[in-house]
Design a protein around this motif. Structure first.
Motif, short mmCIF file in Angstrom:
data_model
loop_
_atom_site.label_atom_id
_atom_site.label_comp_id
_atom_site.label_asym_id
_atom_site.label_seq_id
_atom_site.Cartn_x
_atom_site.Cartn_y
_atom_site.Cartn_z
N PHE A 1 0.81 -1.21 0.00
CA PHE A 1 0.00 0.00 0.00
C PHE A 1 0.85 1.27 0.00
N LYS A 2 2.17 1.11 0.18
CA LYS A 2 3.07 2.26 0.30
C LYS A 2 2.53 3.21 1.39
N MET A 3 2.61 4.51 1.17
CA MET A 3 2.15 5.45 2.19
C MET A 3 0.72 5.89 1.85
N THR A 4 -0.17 4.91 1.79
CA THR A 4 -1.59 5.17 1.56
C THR A 4 -2.40 4.36 2.57
N LYS A 5 -3.63 4.71 2.75
CA LYS A 5 -4.62 4.05 3.59
C LYS A 5 -4.42 4.34 5.08
N THR A 6 -5.50 4.79 5.69
CA THR A 6 -5.57 4.89 7.14
C THR A 6 -5.70 3.49 7.73
N ARG A 7 -5.65 3.39 9.04
CA ARG A 7 -5.86 2.09 9.69
C ARG A 7 -7.23 1.53 9.33
N ALA A 8 -8.23 2.39 9.37
CA ALA A 8 -9.59 1.92 9.07
C ALA A 8 -9.70 1.44 7.63
N GLU A 9 -9.09 2.14 6.71
CA GLU A 9 -9.15 1.74 5.30
C GLU A 9 -8.41 0.43 5.06
N ALA A 10 -7.26 0.28 5.68
CA ALA A 10 -6.48 -0.94 5.51
C ALA A 10 -7.21 -2.15 6.12
N VAL A 11 -7.81 -1.95 7.28
CA VAL A 11 -8.54 -3.04 7.93
C VAL A 11 -9.78 -3.41 7.13
N ALA A 12 -10.46 -2.43 6.57
CA ALA A 12 -11.64 -2.72 5.74
C ALA A 12 -11.23 -3.56 4.53
N PHE A 13 -10.12 -3.23 3.91
CA PHE A 13 -9.60 -4.01 2.79
C PHE A 13 -9.35 -5.45 3.24
N ALA A 14 -8.67 -5.62 4.38
CA ALA A 14 -8.32 -6.95 4.87
C ALA A 14 -9.57 -7.77 5.20
N ARG A 15 -10.55 -7.15 5.83
CA ARG A 15 -11.77 -7.88 6.20
C ARG A 15 -12.53 -8.32 4.95
N THR A 16 -12.61 -7.43 3.97
CA THR A 16 -13.31 -7.79 2.73
C THR A 16 -12.57 -8.91 2.02
N LEU A 17 -11.25 -8.85 2.04
CA LEU A 17 -10.45 -9.89 1.41
C LEU A 17 -10.66 -11.23 2.11
N ARG A 18 -10.67 -11.21 3.43
CA ARG A 18 -10.89 -12.44 4.20
C ARG A 18 -12.25 -13.05 3.87
N GLU A 19 -13.27 -12.21 3.80
CA GLU A 19 -14.61 -12.71 3.51
C GLU A 19 -14.71 -13.25 2.09
N ALA A 20 -14.04 -12.60 1.16
CA ALA A 20 -14.12 -13.03 -0.24
C ALA A 20 -13.38 -14.34 -0.48
N LEU A 21 -12.27 -14.54 0.21
CA LEU A 21 -11.44 -15.73 -0.05
C LEU A 21 -11.80 -16.91 0.84
N GLY A 22 -12.36 -16.64 2.01
CA GLY A 22 -12.65 -17.72 2.93
C GLY A 22 -11.36 -18.32 3.49
N PRO A 23 -11.48 -19.41 4.23
CA PRO A 23 -10.30 -19.98 4.88
C PRO A 23 -9.34 -20.67 3.93
N ASP A 24 -9.83 -21.05 2.74
CA ASP A 24 -8.99 -21.82 1.82
C ASP A 24 -8.31 -20.97 0.75
N GLY A 25 -8.71 -19.72 0.61
CA GLY A 25 -8.08 -18.84 -0.36
C GLY A 25 -8.41 -19.23 -1.79
N VAL A 26 -7.48 -18.89 -2.70
CA VAL A 26 -7.62 -19.20 -4.12
C VAL A 26 -6.67 -20.33 -4.45
N PRO A 27 -7.16 -21.46 -4.92
CA PRO A 27 -6.27 -22.58 -5.22
C PRO A 27 -5.15 -22.18 -6.19
#
Length: 258
Positions: free
Chosen positions: A15-41
């Motif tokens: 992310f370099k010097m972009t994204k607040t904590r809230a923005e970075a966490v929102a990205f991570a949470r959405t990514l976790r929900e989209a990929l699930g526990p198994d990720g992308v094969p």
């Protein structure tokens, strides 16, 4: 633990010097929900947030996540009077499993050298993190046809003294291709350097990634360059939709290749 050439495609972003904590966490949470526990094969994703958000991003991804959280930089000393720096143990304590080392912006603006890159690689390996070693040539070097020799020298310096490099990732990022003013490369322009890296280090390291003006449009072609094991992406992956699209492209490219 990585072993030789990575069996999965690596897709990561800093992310370099972009994204607040809230923005970075929102990205991570959405990514976790989209990929699930198994990720992308067949795909190994990683995200390098700013240091302010590292611990929260790692927590949001969750333990055992298929997505690696990492640091954009770390000092080579474990502790000491280094104002403003963070050490590899501190990055690991915050949840990092990978650490970016030697980016051209660090070299150009913050005095990073081949010698300090080598020290940081040694520290990352000593503490069980994956070093993501960046290398790349300026436009003038590229124009002279000296790209491969320049990049090989950078990598040789970074791995000097490393007996087991199976956990090391190499990210080839030509300086003329990165950033807002970077020029998009043709796959043929990077093929010779990637081939040189593959021949010199391919059987030794965990993977060779390409980064620099990567987009959703050109990702498949860049992944198709012989020896490219993944992509290290900038702006195209800063939106969750873009990152997910790149993961899908990598999965499709892997299926096609096999």
């Amino acid at each position: 633990m990585l072993s030789g050439r990575a069996p999965a495609r690596w897709i990561g972003t800093s992310f370099k010097m972009t994204k607040t904590r809230a923005e970075a966490v929102a990205f991570a949470r959405t990514l976790r929900e989209a990929l699930g526990p198994d990720g992308v094969p067949g795909v190994r994703p990683f995200v390098l947030p700013p240091a302010t958000a590292l611990a929260e991003v790692a927590a949001a991804l969750g333990p055992g996540s298929p997505v690696l959280a990492g640091a954009q930089n770390a000092h080579w000393e474990d502790a000491g009077p280094w104002t403003g720096e963070i050490s590899v143990p501190q990055a690991a304590d915050a949840g990092a499993r990978i650490v970016e080392i030697g980016h051209s912006e660090r070299r150009a603006h913050f005095g990073e050298t081949d010698a300090t890159v080598r020290l940081k690689v040694a520290s990352a390996l000593r503490h069980g993190l994956i070093p993501l070693v960046c290398c790349g040539e300026e436009a003038g070097v590229h124009a002279r046809g000296d790209s491969a020799a320049h990049v090989l020298a950078q990598v040789a310096a970074a791995l000097d003294g490393v007996e087991d490099a199976t956990r090391v990732l190499i990210a080839y990022e030509p300086v003329w291709a990165i950033g807002e003013r970077g020029r998009e490369p043709h796959p043929g322009e990077i093929a010779d350097v990637v081939a040189a890296l593959r021949d010199a280090h391919g059987s030794r390291v965990g993977g060779i990634l390409y980064g620099g003006s990567v987009t959703e449009r050109n990702a498949a072609a860049l992944l198709g360059v012989d020896g490219v094991d993944g992509l290290f992406v900038g702006r195209a992956a800063w939106r969750i939709e873009g990152f997910l699209a790149l993961l899908a492209t990598a999965a499709s490219a892997r299926v096609t290749a096999s």
